[in-house]
Design an enzyme around this catalytic site. Structure first.
Site, PDB file in Angstrom:
ATOM      1  N   CYS A  54       0.865  -1.171   0.000  1.00  0.00           N
ATOM      2  CA  CYS A  54       0.000   0.000   0.000  1.00  0.00           C
ATOM      3  C   CYS A  54       0.901   1.220   0.000  1.00  0.00           C
ATOM      4  O   CYS A  54       2.007   1.191  -0.524  1.00  0.00           O
ATOM      5  CB  CYS A  54      -0.944  -0.020   1.195  1.00  0.00           C
ATOM      6  SG  CYS A  54      -0.085  -0.163   2.782  1.00  0.00           S
ATOM      7  N   HIS A  91     -25.743  -9.273  -1.744  1.00  0.00           N
ATOM      8  CA  HIS A  91     -26.611  -8.126  -1.421  1.00  0.00           C
ATOM      9  C   HIS A  91     -27.829  -8.641  -0.660  1.00  0.00           C
ATOM     10  O   HIS A  91     -28.744  -9.221  -1.246  1.00  0.00           O
ATOM     11  CB  HIS A  91     -27.045  -7.424  -2.712  1.00  0.00           C
ATOM     12  CG  HIS A  91     -27.672  -6.089  -2.491  1.00  0.00           C
ATOM     13  ND1 HIS A  91     -28.941  -5.928  -2.000  1.00  0.00           N
ATOM     14  CD2 HIS A  91     -27.172  -4.831  -2.696  1.00  0.00           C
ATOM     15  CE1 HIS A  91     -29.217  -4.643  -1.920  1.00  0.00           C
ATOM     16  NE2 HIS A  91     -28.169  -3.952  -2.334  1.00  0.00           N
TER      17      HIS A  91
END
Length: 640
Positions: free
Chosen positions: A26, A559
């Site tokens: 990162c 979902h």
């Protein structure tokens, strides 16, 4: 290699290359996934020169390096023979979504040149100020030299971006510079002014394009690449891919010169032949559309052009409006189109000012001062690429405020009578022969409204300090479940319940397959478990939806229910966070099914593969009912 020894020592002390499943990086850290963390020599690593500290979080063994982590990462990948991977967010989650990936790319490309970009913007702005107040003559040597200092970077910006873009995409930076040098080569840029075209393509249409040269009989549509951004970035992206291909197929004894030679011979002509025409035609289409919208409603045109001007500049589409403006200045002698963009630099300045005042990040605060000054003078690149875009919300608020300012300019009928400067120096170009009137006052009002609105929105809602990274002690990892066997390409059921086909659910976006392919499950209990080994790539704040990237590279979306986002997280409990490493069968989310139903929501839960196009086939279960950990989707074991 500068970090070769450091890379060797890090690999040795994480347990050797055989103990490493994968490694990514990162902004400040190397993030290892180790087979056995007990083999890592944590205290030795902490005390090594070049290592800040070591942390463990989300199934990752994190070696904190600092700002030069990308260079150390390359050395680690080279030394260990690991497969290079994309950088991830500081919070551990991989960049997801087209917008986030675009912002990550743009930020990574512009970050190395932000300081000199801001400096050049200030010099350029002050030079224009000195001319405006009479301190300098724009024909004098002092002005010319200062203008070269301030404007040189912007004119040859593609060359710098060629270097940083190729570095970002993993190619040889100097190749990117050579590509850009060809794009801004003066002899090519000057061809349209030196004679008549050979012929014209698409004559009589909005895509009419004069052709001055050909490449082996293929027409080349020339355009201005100086000061452009997107063409060189696109070229660098494909050049990096092409270079890697040639590295694999060309023998090492001649690789040093044949790889760059073939890469340049292919990518530069393709840029002139394909990328140039696309950019040219897109610009022409924008120009035609803007004039049409203005004829329909100046207010709508102002909102459209003012709000999206920075986006058009980013993609080089603004060139389609310049010829229209030049033609208008010649006949009928005034131009209302470019006048509509007047508020955009002030809106950006307002957003930057809010960041400057509020940010706790010293680097951001340092960059904000020159970016603010540059924006006032109409030079938006330092603020757009250095401040607004990386922080996202300030850019969005700038667009909104610019749109409102543009609408006001359209309402007041502000018009340009000469091709003026930028920022505050554009204002005099709005003054008609009769003197200052309401159109000029309206321009001042529009700029003020845009600036104040962007400042207020960014200051109150910009989330300026929300994502500032801090090296804090990571929370303890969640308890892992007993191992669940999952084969390559298999997606297990995250719920227990009745299976439904996507086409039958009451949500068009899922039913149509626009978001991906898979199945739907009507749950009979309120638990969602991991359908595969992988990483939580996204967890919505409302906890009703979770994104997962499996170890096989499948991108999944679960979902829970339809429109349950409106519950704002009520009745949902998350047991993982974005960026967490997860194992098949691990509890991810719990929800109170009864209360959600009582609130009037349907619990039908789509489980879809969003990148299903990467696979040759996707097979779904034929079972009518499933339990957690039953196989519900089978993908090709290898991607296309």
């Amino acid at each position: 290699m500068k970090y070769e020894q450091l890379a060797k020592d890090i690999i040795k002390n994480v347990g050797g290359r055989e103990n490493v499943n994968s490694v990514v990086h990162c902004i400040t850290r190397l993030r290892f996934k180790l087979k056995d963390e007990s083999k890592a020599q944590t205290e030795v690593l902490k005390n090594m020169d070049g290592v800040v500290t070591v942390m463990k979080s989300g199934g990752q063994y994190q070696v904190v390096i600092g700002n030069h982590v990308s260079d150390v990462y390359k050395a680690v990948v080279a030394e260990g023979g690991f497969e290079a991977a994309k950088p991830v967010d500081e919070d551990g989650g991989e960049k997801t979504g087209l917008f986030n990936r675009f912002i990550d790319m743009i930020s990574g490309i512009f970050t190395p040149i932000l300081g000199v970009l801001a400096a050049s913007g200030m010099i350029k702005g002050f030079n224009a100020l000195f001319v405006a107040i009479g301190w300098l003559d724009d024909t004098g040597g002092t002005y010319q030299i200062l203008n070269a200092i301030g404007d040189g970077l912007f004119y040859f910006l593609p060359i710098l971006l060629g270097y940083t873009a190729m570095k970002k995409f993993g190619g040889t930076p100097f190749l990117g510079m050579v590509i850009a040098m060809a794009l801004v080569y003066p002899a090519l840029e000057g061809i349209p002014a030196s004679g008549d075209p050979l012929y014209t393509l698409f004559a009589g249409t909005m895509f009419e394009s004069p052709v001055y040269i050909e490449f082996f009989g293929i027409p080349v549509i020339l355009m201005t690449y100086s000061m452009s951004v997107i063409p060189i970035i696109v070229s660098a992206f494909f050049a990096a891919k092409l270079e890697k291909f040639f590295v694999k197929v060309i023998p090492s004894v001649v690789r040093m010169f044949l790889v760059p030679m073939f890469t340049l011979l292919i990518i530069i002509p393709l840029t002139f032949i394909i990328i140039g025409p696309i950019a040219t035609w897109a610009s022409q289409l924008l120009g035609t559309a803007t004039v049409g919208v203005y004829d329909l409603s100046p207010i709508i045109a102002g909102a459209f052009l003012g709000g999206l001007w920075l986006v058009f500049v980013m993609f080089g589409l603004h060139w389609g409006l310049v010829p229209i403006a030049m033609n208008n200045f010649a006949n009928p002698g005034y131009d209302p189109i470019l006048a509509l963009i007047f508020a955009h630099s002030f809106a950006l300045a307002g957003a930057i000012l809010a960041v400057w005042i509020k940010t706790r990040n010293q680097k951001t605060k340092t960059l904000s001062a020159p970016a603010f000054i540059s924006a006032i003078f109409g030079v938006t690149e330092p603020g757009m690429y250095g401040i607004a875009l990386p922080l996202k919300k300030p850019f969005i608020f700038t667009v909104i405020s610019s749109a409102i300012g543009g609408a006001l300019l359209g309402f007041f009928g502000t018009t340009g009578y000469v091709m003026g400067g930028l920022g505050v120096f554009q204002l005099p170009s709005f003054i008609p022969d009769a003197g200052i009137d309401m159109t000029v006052i309206g321009a001042i009002i529009a700029a003020g409204v845009g600036m104040v609105l962007a400042f207020v929105l960014t200051f109150l809602f910009g989330g300026i300090n929300k994502n500032e990274s801090t090296e804090t002690v990571a929370p303890a990892e969640p308890e892992k479940p007993e191992a669940v066997a999952v084969k390559n390409g298999e997606i297990l059921s995250p719920l227990t319940g009745e299976v439904k086909v996507l086409a039958d659910i009451k949500d068009e976006t899922f039913a149509s397959g626009m978001l991906g392919q898979g199945v739907a499950i009507e749950p009979t209990e309120g638990k969602v478990v991991a359908p595969a080994n992988g990483t939580v790539s996204a967890l919505f704040p409302t906890k009703h939806a979770i994104g997962i990237t499996t170890d096989d590279g499948a991108e999944l979306l679960i979902h829970v229910g339809m429109d349950t986002v409106n519950l704002e997280g009520k009745y949902f409990t998350a047991h993982v966070a974005q960026g967490d490493r997860i194992e098949a069968g691990q509890l991810l989310v719990e929800f109170d099914a009864d209360k959600i139903k009582e609130a009037g929501y349907i619990l039908t839960t789509p489980v879809i593969v969003t990148n299903y196009n990467d696979y040759g086939s996707l097979l779904t279960t034929e079972a009518e009912d499933v339990k957690v950990n039953d196989v519900i989707i089978t993908l090709d074991s290898e991607k296309k």
